[in-house]
Design a protein around this motif. Structure first.
Motif, PDB file in Angstrom:
ATOM      1  N   THR E 213       6.094   6.251   6.042  1.00  0.00           N
ATOM      2  CA  THR E 213       7.092   5.225   6.825  1.00  0.00           C
ATOM      3  C   THR E 213       8.215   5.053   5.747  1.00  0.00           C
ATOM      4  N   ASN E 214       8.130   5.852   4.388  1.00  0.00           N
ATOM      5  CA  ASN E 214       8.880   5.634   3.427  1.00  0.00           C
ATOM      6  C   ASN E 214       8.934   4.437   2.782  1.00  0.00           C
ATOM      7  N   ARG E 215       7.893   3.714   2.595  1.00  0.00           N
ATOM      8  CA  ARG E 215       7.710   2.336   2.206  1.00  0.00           C
ATOM      9  C   ARG E 215       7.396   2.488   0.739  1.00  0.00           C
ATOM     10  N   ALA E 216       8.051   1.430  -0.213  1.00  0.00           N
ATOM     11  CA  ALA E 216       7.477   1.494  -1.259  1.00  0.00           C
ATOM     12  C   ALA E 216       6.012   1.240  -1.474  1.00  0.00           C
ATOM     13  N   PRO E 217       5.334   1.933  -2.598  1.00  0.00           N
ATOM     14  CA  PRO E 217       5.974   2.635  -3.565  1.00  0.00           C
ATOM     15  C   PRO E 217       6.492   4.191  -3.596  1.00  0.00           C
TER      16      PRO E 217
END
Lengths: 182, 146, 179, 372, 331, 108
Positions: E213-217
């Motif tokens: 989901t292209n979330r951090a980190p």
């Protein structure tokens, strides 16, 4: 699922069955438009976009052909993997605005179209003219059956798939590997 | 092989330690001030722009000696005064502070020997027009007295 | 002591000025003589040579004035003694018609020694050799000095304005520059 | 040595990082010639906010110029003012009362912690973690509040005067400072847990941008850039000035030379600064903050004076050439980041852009200080 | 057939509404959560607790002009944000929120979600390529290599769950976990999940969800400190809004999948009142964890990210798969 | 036969398959770049797959075989794409072009 018995009377447009038919028509349109973009657009990235549209349409067709499993695999493999790979290659290899117009023969377009039309037309005529016999099904073609058959009767196919993919991965790595200087 | 798993383990642990810190912070009260709705009072020594100090009679203490004008590094003070007949001291008639150039260094206040200048506590000065920041301190003094 | 060593090396480089009295000085007396000496310096331009200065007064230990041609050798001396480059700057002595280029060097060591190397060039045609071949970090310092004083560093790889606008053709730190 | 960027080839393209870019913390521009994610060549372009401080110095009297120095570096302004007042005092022979010197040291160290805290937050933000910035700012606000109560402003203090100080500190300040020390120590432990120990953070910085001693020397690097490469160089120790010889503190030195070492040096430096503040508060003598006899007009005798101080960003030097008048003849400001930044062009070659920007963050850049 | 398809159409409409509402309010939750972690109040002016902030933001975004950069490929530029949104909406169709709340439960539900999730990276490619911006382009390349790398361990771990459940039907998978908390797939030793490695599976799956989901980190695609805003650098107005909504919708899908596969779906931990409430509770707890993680960690590097996938997650998930298969065979 | 019940007719799918195949052929003939050809080849394969699936649904006694064949085709297509594109990239590195005509010097 789609019933295999043909419907006697044509359904009304706004009945439930009619809407299903409309959706099928949409799928056909999506497939054809996508295919058209894929083989005609000048920019390769757009061609990939067309390819994706076309494959989503094809997946829809598969769904109408009683096989949601293959439909999903179609999306997963073609859109999720092949199209991504192609666009990746375009980004890596194709310089922007790479257009060389008029290098090839001007006849190539009509010639290509002629050949394609001939083949498509021939196949279509052949398909319509032939009487296809319907044979009683011996199973329902569910995913469970596919799994069992894939590992028993068609284990060769399964093995071949794995070997082909393995070779493809290794081959791709070997061919595209560029030594990074420094 | 052992180090491989050890690295993974210690890495994971370090991540959880970090998450614990932020988790604790989550429940602490906020520390910020909601600016337009809440404001802080400035400290006693806060250096805003300058204001004139008035004497008991309500007149500015300034004797128009011009020291502040000379001390100012950015030449943002212009002042003028007249010497009325029979008086010893000059009387201030004009004290303009060009706040657009002022860098709030406080040199003027420091240079003043007559206790005539002080820092205001104003800090949220904002305007879209340059002219708003050319302060006539005498006017401001009168406005304050009203 | 690194001061002595460096000083000796400089004296070897600048033998012509060696016999002259100001070259070797007693540090103890210098404080008292400071004011008088400065006045003297003003009148007659200083000869090339190395002086040991009082650190407490000036903030540096050795002050070497060299001719522009000797600059590379002088800088090589400090480079070999493992000095690091602090800065390069200029001073415009407009009355004497000269520009002084000042190189500051210091050491990472606890054996502290700050060395100032200066060289004077004519104001009309200020050209000194670049030391970027010895100290890569001199690059920006030289570009900056070129910006401010118009001093040309002969052999500099990329002598374009650094701090000033790209098309700047003025040199603001010259004394006759009026903005 | 940086060379001009040549025309791009088929393989590479030029990427402009800045002058407006989230990683540069100001108007810094780096022209990067990239091959994919890798940097082939880089050229730093500075000077976008050049203000010609040195010419201003020649046109203003000594006291008038005093506030300029606090505008050079908006994060650690006091250190720069310190260098300036020290060189003028040295030149003009002004004696500084001991109390003033102690207060100066305390203030400078507080300011150094504030500056390092901001750097810490901004650095971690460069690496993509946002919350540490907020925690760092909370602690920094505490310092700024203390400094504001004494100096009257939050960033550009102009608190030092030739010979002394603008204001004396009061008991409130001393109490606040004493409360601050344990609070800050606790915070440092928190940062250690949250950031330093974090595996993602460490993996990013370990081995990133190795700088050798030789590179540091050739470029004249100072502060954590040099100390992270194993160079034990701190002007406070090497050339003690002010009252620093009276304090017992260590200079943290790391030998790895990577970004993590530079990070660690600054984190440990904060602890040392706390020690200095603690000792300073203990030893703080009574007395005046301005000298009894101070010349009305500051006219240093003609001559050449140099003073280096250790600011938050490294060794800051002021060269004052006086001709005996009330304005300096020449005032050269040697800014530490200028030299530290200069390293970047050469050292970032062959790095990936992510690593290069982490490296840039580890240099602790303040652009107005480079551009002056 | 006909009814289910109508169901699907209806569900798509509901899914769009659900995704949009979730996306809007997750932005709010994210901002509030981040603010709490950083000891700020966050948006609190518009409405109680700032609850009116998301619709106002939406109005603002819609009122803005969509600027198409010169030289951009217009069709793809406009098409990419739409493409970002649609996999999430399609996936909602097959996710069972409870026994009865499911639009269309197909027997290859897991496959369908993965199929559409895998198309999500195309939108990043098109956005990056069509914007004619170097940052966007680099971001697109990164995002693709990332999503390709993390799809593999994610699929492999999912297979362990599928093996244990013996089905790709999401309903079926939840039903098998529904008796009590101890039968959830994440907890080993009881129920059908004999696999003591299930917590590891959960962890791998969760990490992959973060990356997918292209979330951090793992938000390398929009690494704002070097790539400005990554693939949506050139997007303003609703184009940006759609990307944003797509991102949050993907998070919801990822959390739904985690809930269904490992946390027992809508079943109650104590066997009480099973229902959609439990599902939503678990879902939002997971999303809160997403937010919590994002505001705690710095970003990884691109090679660190790929190393994690290829050197740690893929080998581990393969070993996990083999051991699970063995355990199922033995017991 | 209404247009709305087309999905129940084998001929619809066969004609669609033929159309896709034709598009593929047209693309392969007219495209100049390798990648374009590859895209067209994918269309060809899709056409074939549609045919397989259609026969599988309407005529074959065992509706598993067609699906397995389609899966096989997909795998082949994926492998082809991987190999083809890596060749394209290798060729591009060498010739700086992905035009088929520019690479005529490519010899065994």
């Amino acid at each position: 699922m789609i019933s295999s018995t043909p419907i006697a009377a044509p359904p009304a447009l706004f009945s439930a069955d009619g809407l299903v038919g409309v959706i099928f028509l949409v799928m056909i349109a999506v497939t054809i438009i996508g295919g058209f973009i894929a083989c005609n657009s000048e920019r390769l990235v757009r061609a990939v976009a067309g390819l994706i549209v076309c494959f989503v349409g094809v997946a829809g067709l598969y769904y109408f052909l009683n096989s949601p499993f293959v439909a999903m695999m179609q999306v997963l493999i073609y859109v999720g993997a092949v199209a991504v790979t192609i666009s990746f290659a375009i980004m890596l290899a194709a310089p922007e605005e790479q257009k060389k117009i008029g290098v090839s023969s001007p006849l190539i377009g009509p010639f290509g179209f002629g050949t394609a039309a001939l083949i498509a037309g021939g196949f279509s005529v052949l398909a319509v003219r032939t009487e296809w016999p319907a044979i009683a099904k011996i199973n329902d073609g569910s995913i469970k059956k596919i799994g069992i058959q894939l590992l028993t009767d068609y284990s060769m196919v399964f093995e071949l798939i794995s070997i082909v993919l393995l070779i493809a991965i290794i081959g791709a790595l070997v061919i595209a590997r560029v030594e990074r200087k420094n | 092989m052992v180090t491989y798993f050890k690295d993974i383990y210690s890495g994971l642990v370090s991540l959880f330690i970090g998450m614990e810190v932020t988790f604790k912070e989550f429940f602490k009260p906020t520390v910020t001030v909601q600016y337009p709705y809440e404001t802080l009072t400035m400290t006693e020594k806060y250096r805003g722009h300058v204001e004139l100090i008035e004497s008991d009679e309500g007149k500015p203490n300034c004797v128009v000696c011009g020291l502040c004008q000379r001390a100012c590094p950015s030449a943002c003070i212009t002042l003028a005064g007249v010497k009325p007949e029979g008086e010893k001291k000059k009387v201030l008639t004009k004290y303009i502070l060009d706040f657009t150039r002022c860098s709030l260094c406080g040199s003027c206040v420091e240079s003043c020997n007559f206790n005539a200048l002080e820092f205001s506590k104003e800090y949220n000065l904002a305007s879209t027009r340059r002219e708003d920041f050319i302060f006539d301190l005498l006017q401001r003094l009168e406005a304050r007295n009203k | 002591m690194i001061i002595e060593k460096t000083k000796l090396a400089f004296q070897k480089l600048l033998p012509a000025t060696e016999p002259e009295p100001p070259a070797v000085e007693d540090p103890g007396e210098e404080v008292e003589e400071e004011k008088g000496k400065k006045a003297k310096v003003k009148k007659e331009p200083r000869q090339n040579g190395v002086i040991e200065c009082d650190y407490a007064v000036h903030g540096y230990h050795l002050d070497a004035q060299v001719a522009p041609e000797q600059l590379i050798e002088a800088v090589t001396i400090v480079d070999e003694a493992e000095f690091f480059i602090e800065s390069i700057t200029g001073v415009d002595w407009i009355k004497e018609g000269q520009i002084e280029v000042v190189y500051d060097f210091s050491r990472y060591d606890f054996d502290t020694c700050r060395v100032v190397i200066r060289t004077r060039v004519n104001r009309d045609n200020p050209v000194v050799p670049t030391i970027t071949t010895i100290y890569a970090g001199a690059n920006w310092h030289e570009r900056e000095t070129h910006d401010f004083f118009g001093i040309k560093f002969d052999g500099h790889p990329h002598l374009i304005p650094l701090l000033l606008p790209e098309d700047a053709d003025f040199h603001p730190l010259l004394k006759d520059f009026k903005a | 040595m940086s060379s001009p960027i040549q025309l791009q080839t088929d393989e590479t393209f030029v990427l402009n990082v800045g002058p407006q870019h989230p990683a540069t913390h100001g108007v810094l521009r780096v022209k990067m010639e990239m091959n994919g994610e890798y940097i082939v060549n880089a050229e730093t372009v500075i000077g976008y906010i050049h203000r010609m401080h040195e010419k201003m110095g020649e046109n203003k009297t000594y006291p008038q110029y005093l506030m300029n120095l606090s505008r050079m570096d908006y994060l650690g302004a006091l250190g720069y003012s310190h260098g300036h007042v020290l060189v003028v005092e040295k030149a003009a022979g002004i004696e500084v009362p001991e109390r003033a010197e102690y207060i100066r040291a305390i203030m400078v160290e507080l300011n150094r912690i504030a500056s390092h805290l901001f750097w810490f937050g901004a650095f971690v933000m460069d690496l993509g973690g946002f919350s540490p910035l907020m925690y760092a700012l909370q602690d920094r606000e505490y310092i700024l509040d203390m400094l504001e109560a004494v100096t009257g402003s939050r960033l550009t203090y102009c608190y030092f005067r030739f010979g002394g100080l603008y204001n004396d500190i009061d008991d409130d300040f001393i109490d606040a400072a004493r409360r601050f020390i344990p609070r800050m120590r606790k915070s440092l432990i928190k940062y250690d847990k949250l950031v330093t120990g974090n595996i993602i953070f460490r993996k990013r910085l370990e081995g990133n941008a190795l700088l050798s001693k030789e590179t540091c020397r050739k470029y004249g690097a100072s502060s954590a850039v040099a100390r992270g490469s194993g160079i034990n160089f701190d002007v406070r120790k090497n050339e003690p000035y002010s009252v620093y010889p009276d304090f017992d503190f260590d200079v943290p030195v790391y030998h790895e030379g990577d970004s993590l070492a530079r990070y660690m040096v600054r984190m440990k430096e904060m602890e040392q600064s706390l020690r200095i503040i603690e000792q300073g508060l203990d030893k703080l003598p009574d007395g005046p903050i301005m000298p009894k006899k101070k010349p009305k007009l500051i006219k240093p005798p003609a001559g050449d004076y140099y003073q280096a101080v250790e600011t938050a960003r490294g060794s800051f030097g002021v060269r004052l050439v006086s001709d005996g008048t009330k304005t300096p003849y020449r005032l050269k400001l040697r800014s530490p980041t200028y030299s530290n930044m200069h390293l970047f062009d050469e050292s970032c070659r062959g790095m990936m852009i992510m690593d290069a920007l982490a490296f840039m963050g580890s240099l602790d850049l303040v652009i107005p200080e480079i551009d002056r | 057939m006909s009814l289910t398809l109508l169901n699907v159409i209806f569900a798509v409409v509901v899914a769009i509404a659900f995704a949009a509402a979730n996306a809007a309010y997750l932005v709010w939750a994210e901002r509030r959560g981040a603010a709490r972690i950083q000891r700020r109040p966050g948006p609190n002016i518009n409405g109680p607790f700032g609850l009116l902030q998301p619709p106002l933001d939406g109005i603002k975004l819609m009122a803005k002009q969509l600027i198409i950069p010169g030289g951009a490929d217009k069709v793809l530029f406009i098409g990419a944000p739409v493409l970002a949104m649609y996999p999430a909406i399609m996936s909602f169709v097959t996710i069972p929120f409870s026994d009865s709340i499911v639009a269309h439960n197909i027997n290859v539900g897991i496959l369908m979600i993965f199929a559409f999730a895998s198309t999500g990276s195309m939108s990043l490619i098109f956005a990056g390529w069509s914007s004619r911006n170097k940052y966007s382009m680099m971001s697109a390349v990164r995002a693709v290599s990332q999503s390709v790398a993390y799809e593999i361990p994610m699929l492999i771990t999912t297979i362990t769950v599928v093996m244990i459940a013996g089905s790709m039907d999401l309903m079926e998978i939840v039903h098998q976990q529904s008796s009590s908390i101890l039968h959830w797939n994440i907890f080993p030793l009881l129920g059908k999940s004999h696999n003591i490695l299930m917590p590891a599976s959960f962890l791998i799956f969760f990490i992959c969800t973060l990356a997918e989901t292209n979330r951090a980190p793992f938000d390398l695609g929009e690494a704002e400190s070097e790539l400005v805003a990554g693939f949506h650098t050139e997007y303003g107005s609703m184009g940006f809004g759609l990307f944003f909504m797509g991102e949050y919708a993907n998070i919801v899908i990822g959390s739904c999948m985690t809930t269904i596969l490992f946390l027992g779906g809508w079943s109650c931990p104590f066997g009480l009142f099973p229902g959609v409430w439990w599902f939503l509770l678990k879902l939002y707890l997971l999303i809160a964890t997403f937010i919590w993680i994002r505001w705690t960690f710095p970003r990884t590097t691109i090679y660190g990210l790929l190393n994690l996938s290829w050197k740690i997650l893929i080998p581990l998930s393969l070993v996990n798969l083999l051991l699970t298969a063995g355990l199922i065979k033995v017991f | 036969m209404s247009v709305l019940t087309l999905y129940n007719s084998l001929n619809t799918f066969l004609i669609l398959g033929a159309l896709l195949f034709g598009m593929g052929v047209y693309g392969i003939v007219t495209r100049k770049t390798f990648i374009g050809m590859l895209i067209a080849a994918e269309l060809l394969l899709a056409g074939a797959s549609v045919n397989f699936m259609a026969f599988n649904r309407f005529t074959a006694p065992d509706p598993v075989v067609g699906q397995i064949f389609t899966l096989f085709i997909m795998a082949i297509a994926a492998a082809e794409a991987a190999i083809g594109l890596s060749i394209v990239i290798a060729v591009y590195h060498h010739y700086k072009s992905i035009d088929a005509e520019d690479t005529v010097q490519l010899k065994g």
